[in-house]
Design a protein around this motif. Structure first.
Motif, short mmCIF file in Angstrom:
data_model
loop_
_atom_site.label_atom_id
_atom_site.label_comp_id
_atom_site.label_asym_id
_atom_site.label_seq_id
_atom_site.Cartn_x
_atom_site.Cartn_y
_atom_site.Cartn_z
N VAL A 102 0.82 -1.15 -0.01
CA VAL A 102 0.09 0.18 0.07
C VAL A 102 0.89 1.35 -0.01
CG1 VAL A 102 -1.82 1.21 1.26
CG2 VAL A 102 -1.69 -1.16 1.33
N GLY A 103 0.49 2.37 -0.64
CA GLY A 103 1.23 3.66 -0.73
C GLY A 103 1.65 3.95 0.62
N ARG A 104 2.55 4.83 0.57
CA ARG A 104 3.11 5.17 1.93
C ARG A 104 2.19 6.31 2.77
NH1 ARG A 104 8.30 9.13 0.52
NH2 ARG A 104 7.43 10.02 -1.33
N PHE A 105 1.48 7.04 1.87
CA PHE A 105 0.33 8.12 2.45
C PHE A 105 -0.59 7.27 3.08
CE2 PHE A 105 2.86 10.57 -0.91
CZ PHE A 105 3.30 11.38 -0.23
N SER A 106 -0.92 6.29 2.27
CA SER A 106 -2.20 5.69 2.73
C SER A 106 -1.90 4.83 4.03
CB SER A 106 -2.80 4.36 1.77
OG SER A 106 -3.43 5.34 0.61
N GLN A 107 -0.66 4.38 4.15
CA GLN A 107 -0.15 3.65 5.38
C GLN A 107 0.02 4.55 6.64
OE1 GLN A 107 3.65 1.72 5.02
NE2 GLN A 107 3.24 0.81 3.13
N VAL A 108 0.20 5.83 6.23
CA VAL A 108 0.36 6.62 7.44
C VAL A 108 -1.01 7.25 8.03
CG1 VAL A 108 0.95 9.01 8.09
CG2 VAL A 108 2.70 7.78 6.79
N LYS A 109 -1.92 7.24 6.84
CA LYS A 109 -3.32 7.57 7.53
C LYS A 109 -4.16 6.52 8.07
CE LYS A 109 -7.80 9.04 5.33
NZ LYS A 109 -8.32 9.33 3.97
#
Length: 488
Positions: A102-109
């Motif tokens: 999963v993309g990193r921005f989605s991971q952080v979210k």
């Protein structure tokens, strides 16, 4: 004994002040006891976060004083408006890349959402940048940073939920204490948490440490960098791209470990009107004085900036004004600036109901440099998060180029270095989706006795290699000055 502790910790000398401090410790103990009881009954972890008003404490002084206890787990943030300063110490939770795709921005979210889903916070104060907040940033390019090398301590992204957060705002000073309470937390771990809070409150201001003697400088092949500019100009002339930003690195070596608190102190003194930031990870600290806001979200209100096109400051008022006019009227710099404005408008329209972008730039004058600057304001769509704006905007043409995909490919090909967190989003966000991110420029990475500094230039059709080299030297100055006024 308690009265003596609270006099020292809170600086209170009156009976009423001591009673107030006693009430505060009673409140946090009561909430901890209730939370622990709930966790043991439900067998579900709770993110405990407690906010309280405290007497004036200077975050930078606390950053410097807390080095022995929290070295490698601190961050510092000061906004250019001068009305918000943050200091984080210790780690209640750390967000770093997972193994999935999963993309990193989605991971952080997703990781942040999971933590907040079990949060228990006293909301009685309602102050901005208090309670559980994340502080950190992303690397410039996903997948660029490996397990070894200059940026090994940071990865594709790194965010801290601090154990202790000191917030200084126009409304006062606030301490947020945060701990993940699990079934495994015994009474001793809770007591240690309270003791750490008391010790933090009793810290005395530390002396500003001296920067060790300078040893030598290492500089990547300048001629190869200039050749990369020539190749980029040719790419632009053939229509492959409109603009690309090329950065370069210099490494300064000192005869001892460089104290990050001293560098932050110097940046604060020398670079007013900038974002002063620092985030430690292990033996490394990424810090700087950025003039550029990527995105700020305050409720529905959005603030950003277009910053591209630059020239040095003059030695006197008349020369400085002439240089500013030269910049404002320069076709190459105006073209470079317009690329950024155009992209910003297009990106922001995806997440904004209303958008206000002036037609003409103004001059932003900083200590060593002046820029073309266009402020951006907007009203966001309902339920949007600051992370959605960060993902939309990074990297802007001011840091990457246009078109974005081709520019990023050329950066990888031509720069021959890892940018890491340089020129990337760095900042904070709260549990309501608000926050503030700067672009990590005018920055460097400190690791032991080495300081790696970075500076880049926007390359367009009219770019001249020697002029771009001169521009990078101007952009190195904030960090060089903070390291003792060095010249390279």
């Amino acid at each position: 004994m308690c009265g003596c502790i609270f006099k020292k910790a809170y600086g209170y000398t009156t009976g009423g002040g001591i009673l107030m401090a006693l009430q505060q410790i009673t409140d946090i103990k009561h909430r901890l006891a209730e939370t622990t009881k709930t966790v043991r009954q439900t067998k579900r972890a709770v993110l405990f976060s407690h906010v309280e008003a405290v007497p004036t404490m200077k975050p930078l002084q606390i950053y410097q004083s807390s080095g022995k206890s929290y070295k490698g787990e601190r961050f510092y943030w000061e906004n250019p408006e001068g009305n918000l300063t943050l200091c984080g110490m210790g780690v209640a939770a750390k967000l770093q890349p997972g193994a999935d795709s999963v993309g990193r921005f989605s991971q952080v979210k997703d990781q942040w959402g999971a933590l907040l889903s079990m949060a228990s916070v006293n909301h009685c104060l309602g102050e901005m940048a208090t309670g559980p907040i994340l502080f950190g940033g992303f690397s410039f390019m996903e997948g660029e940073t490996g397990p070894i090398g200059l940026w090994e301590d940071f990865g594709d992204y790194l965010f801290y939920l601090p154990r202790f957060l000191l917030t200084e705002s126009a409304n006062g000073t606030f301490l947020t204490s945060t701990k993940l309470i699990t079934e495994d937390c015994d009474d001793c771990s809770i007591e240690r948490f309270l003791e750490d809070r008391e010790q933090l409150m009793s810290l005395s201001p530390a002396m500003v440490e001296e920067i060790p003697s300078f040893s030598h400088v290492e500089e990547r092949d300048v001629e190869k960098w200039k050749e990369a500019i020539e190749r980029s100009v040719e790419d632009i002339r053939t229509g492959l791209l409109d603009k690309v930003v090329l950065a370069r690195e210099v490494s300064l070596h000192f005869e001892g470990k460089i104290p990050s608190g001293t560098i932050l102190h110097n940046l604060t003194e020398q670079q007013p009107g900038s974002f002063i930031f620092g985030v430690e990870s292990g033996e490394s600290c990424f810090l700087g004085a950025s003039p550029e806001r990527l995105i700020k979200k305050e409720g529905k209100q959005i603030f950003s900036a277009c910053l591209a096109g630059s020239i040095k400051r003059g030695d006197d008022a008349r020369t400085d004004e002439q240089l500013g006019l030269e910049l404002w009227n320069d076709e190459k710099n105006r073209s470079e600036h317009e690329f950024v404005v155009s992209m910003m408008r297009k990106a922001m329209e995806e997440q904004c109901i209303e958008l206000d972008i002036p037609q003409e730039p103004i001059l932003m004058k900083l200590a060593n440099i002046q820029h073309l600057y266009t402020p951006v304001k907007g009203t966001s769509l309902p339920n949007s998060s600051i992370l959605e704006f960060v993902e939309l905007l990074h990297p802007t043409p001011a840091l990457g180029g246009a078109p974005r995909k081709i520019a990023m490919e050329k950066i990888s090909e031509y720069e021959q270095m890892e940018r890491g967190f340089y020129s990337s989003p760095v900042g904070w966000m709260d549990m309501k989706g608000n926050g503030d991110f700067a672009v990590g420029i005018r920055s460097g990475l400190i690791k032991g006795g080495q300081a790696s500094l970075f500076a880049g230039c926007g390359i367009v059709e009219g770019s001249v290699p020697e002029s771009e080299l001169t521009e990078t030297k101007v952009k190195f100055k904030p960090m060089l000055n903070a390291l003792g006024g060095l010249r390279i």
